[in-house]
Design a protein around this motif. Structure first.
Motif, short mmCIF file in Angstrom:
data_model
loop_
_atom_site.label_atom_id
_atom_site.label_comp_id
_atom_site.label_asym_id
_atom_site.label_seq_id
_atom_site.Cartn_x
_atom_site.Cartn_y
_atom_site.Cartn_z
N LYS A 230 0.83 -1.21 0.00
CA LYS A 230 0.00 0.00 0.00
C LYS A 230 0.86 1.25 0.00
O LYS A 230 0.59 2.21 -0.74
N ARG A 231 1.93 1.22 0.80
CA ARG A 231 2.84 2.38 0.85
C ARG A 231 3.52 2.58 -0.50
O ARG A 231 3.74 3.73 -0.94
N ARG A 233 2.21 1.81 -3.46
CA ARG A 233 1.22 2.40 -4.37
C ARG A 233 1.03 3.89 -4.05
O ARG A 233 0.94 4.72 -4.97
N GLU A 234 0.97 4.21 -2.78
CA GLU A 234 0.80 5.62 -2.39
C GLU A 234 1.98 6.47 -2.84
O GLU A 234 1.80 7.64 -3.23
N GLU A 237 1.50 7.21 -6.48
CA GLU A 237 0.47 8.24 -6.66
C GLU A 237 1.02 9.61 -6.28
O GLU A 237 0.71 10.62 -6.94
N GLU A 238 1.83 9.63 -5.23
CA GLU A 238 2.41 10.90 -4.77
C GLU A 238 3.37 11.48 -5.82
O GLU A 238 3.35 12.69 -6.09
N GLU A 266 -5.78 -4.88 -2.54
CA GLU A 266 -4.79 -3.89 -2.98
C GLU A 266 -4.52 -4.03 -4.48
O GLU A 266 -4.29 -3.04 -5.17
#
Length: 467
Positions: A230-231, A233-234, A237-238, A266
């Motif tokens: 998840k981190r 993917r984030e 996105e960031e 996820e």
């Protein structure tokens, strides 16, 4: 190296006669020193009384080619016991900077290692930085030098020194090569330093470097490897907001992590992000997904993905079909497995021995020995030979169905082909023979096992009592 050229340039060294203890000119003695033959006592005396300022003059002489400079300095280092002094840090850095300017990177790295890494940080970075500033005036060379330092510290695991070098370069306006930073991220990945990698990546972003998608992918890979999908993917996105567009390799890293961990919640978010960024699946994406879906029993989803591959003009190899067939067989859905096998023929994908093994093994486990034999015949008609795994699957299936004669016939066939039945299958044959009161044949099978060194009492103690 050209000795005549070296001798010509050495003539320009001021005060060479004054620093020469012998009666010969400096040029002549250097010529003798660098010649293949051993030097005599006069030349030995010269080396022993060579002065630091003469060495500095030689190494910094602009008329001396970098390769010649390095050759002479290397000679001095190798014969250091004969010298009255030890070449200092400035001498080393002078040669290193000249090598970098001449793009002799391998020699520069080797020499830089001796003063920065060997002896567990022989010279601290702060001392090296201040010295190089005094002996190197060309900005481009300085940029190469400090990027070399960053890479070298990273390669040998001195991560604190990497951070110090990075800060120094940033604070002094020295251009940081993004590729050097990527090398450092890879070193952190190899050491599984997730937090250091993430912190360093953010420092890269704050330094306004043109961060590549490759650096992003390395950090995402580290996060996913540690279960922080998840981190990862984030982070993707960031960084989209910073102009770093993920590619298929970046997404495949996340897809692989989700598939292996069966993290389908996820995975759905990652696939949505792929669609949004218009990044299309490649063959590896499909393979990763199909592997994850079949291992988790999502066989219909996996089968649909294979069909989608064909629709998009991508060739699905036998391995992907094998995964689906094996998973269907494992779930006892033999009919579905057979339909996938037929689909292979329709798509002109040739089944291999693994395909047949998965299907035959599945049929044997559900006791459909007639259909299993049909597939064996079909396999042999295509020139694919039976292997030990298929033999054992068939023998085990025959025994489970009480078809002991077929199992024995198969055993004889195997022996002729140089294969051996699994001891557990032999045990089943013996048990079936004992049930039919065919103890003589059971004893013959046991004797075969005994010749192979099998521990009969451990295998079938109750059967031995019956015999």
């Amino acid at each position: 190296m050209s000795i005549p050229n070296l001798l010509k340039t050495l003539k320009t060294v001021k005060g060479n006669r004054q620093s020469n203890p012998s009666s010969k000119p400096l040029v002549e003695i250097i010529s003798t020193i660098l010649a293949p033959a051993p030097f005599n006592s006069n030349e030995s005396c010269f080396i022993s009384q060579l002065k630091p300022h003469v060495l500095t003059s030689i190494l910094s002489n602009p008329n001396l080619r970098s390769s010649e400079c390095f050759h002479f300095f290397d000679f001095c280092l190798k014969n250091q016991p004969l010298m009255s002094f030890t070449p200092d840090l400035q001498a080393h850095l002078t040669v290193i900077c000249r090598l970098l300017k001449a793009r002799m990177f391998s020699d520069a790295a080797s020499l830089l290692k001796t003063v920065s890494i060997d002896g567990n940080l022989r010279y601290p970075f702060a001392i090296i930085a201040s010295t190089v500033e005094s002996c190197c005036q060309e900005r481009k060379v300085k940029v190469k030098f400090f990027n070399f330092m960053l890479t070298l510290y990273s390669e040998y695991g001195f991560f604190d020194s990497v951070s110090e070098t990075f800060s120094y370069m940033k604070n002094n306006g020295i251009m940081i090569d993004e590729q050097s930073c990527t090398v450092h991220l890879l070193s952190l990945k190899g050491s599984n330093q997730m937090h250091l990698a993430l912190d360093f990546f953010y420092r890269m972003l704050k330094s306004r470097l043109e961060v590549s998608v490759y650096s992003l992918t390395v950090v995402v890979d580290i996060l996913c490897w540690n279960g922080e999908i998840k981190r990862g993917r984030e982070l993707v996105e960031e960084t989209l907001g910073k102009g770093i567009k993920p590619n298929i390799v970046t997404f495949n890293v996340m897809v692989s992590a989700c598939a292996k961990r069966w993290n389908f919640e996820e995975l759905d978010l990652i696939l949505l992000l792929m669609e949004k960024e218009e990044v299309r699946f490649d063959a590896n994406t499909y393979k990763l997904l199909i592997d994850g879906f079949t291992s988790s029993g999502k066989n219909e989803t996996a089968k649909n993905l294979v069909m989608k591959m064909h629709d998009e003009g991508l060739k699905a190899d036998p391995h992907l079909y094998n995964l689906i067939i094996r998973s269907y067989c494992k779930a006892g859905a033999i009919q579905s497995a057979c339909l996938v096998f037929d689909e292979m023929s329709d798509r002109t994908v040739a089944p291999n021995s693994d395909t047949y093994w998965a299907l035959i093994d599945g049929l044997c486990k559900v006791g459909d020995m007639g259909l299993a034999v049909e597939y064996v015949n079909g396999m042999q008609s295509k020139g694919i030979k039976m292997d030990e795994a298929i033999f054992n699957a068939l023998a085990d299936g025959f025994c489970e169905r009480g078809m002991v004669d077929e199992a024995i016939e198969l055993q004889i066939m195997m022996e002729k082909d140089g294969y051996q039945l699994n001891p557990s299958v032999c045990e089943k044959i013996v048990l079936e023979l004992c049930k039919l009161n065919r103890t003589k044949e059971a004893t013959m099978v046991l004797s075969i096992l005994a010749k192979r060194g099998a521990d009969l009492r451990r295998l079938i103690p109750t059967t031995l009592e019956l015999i």
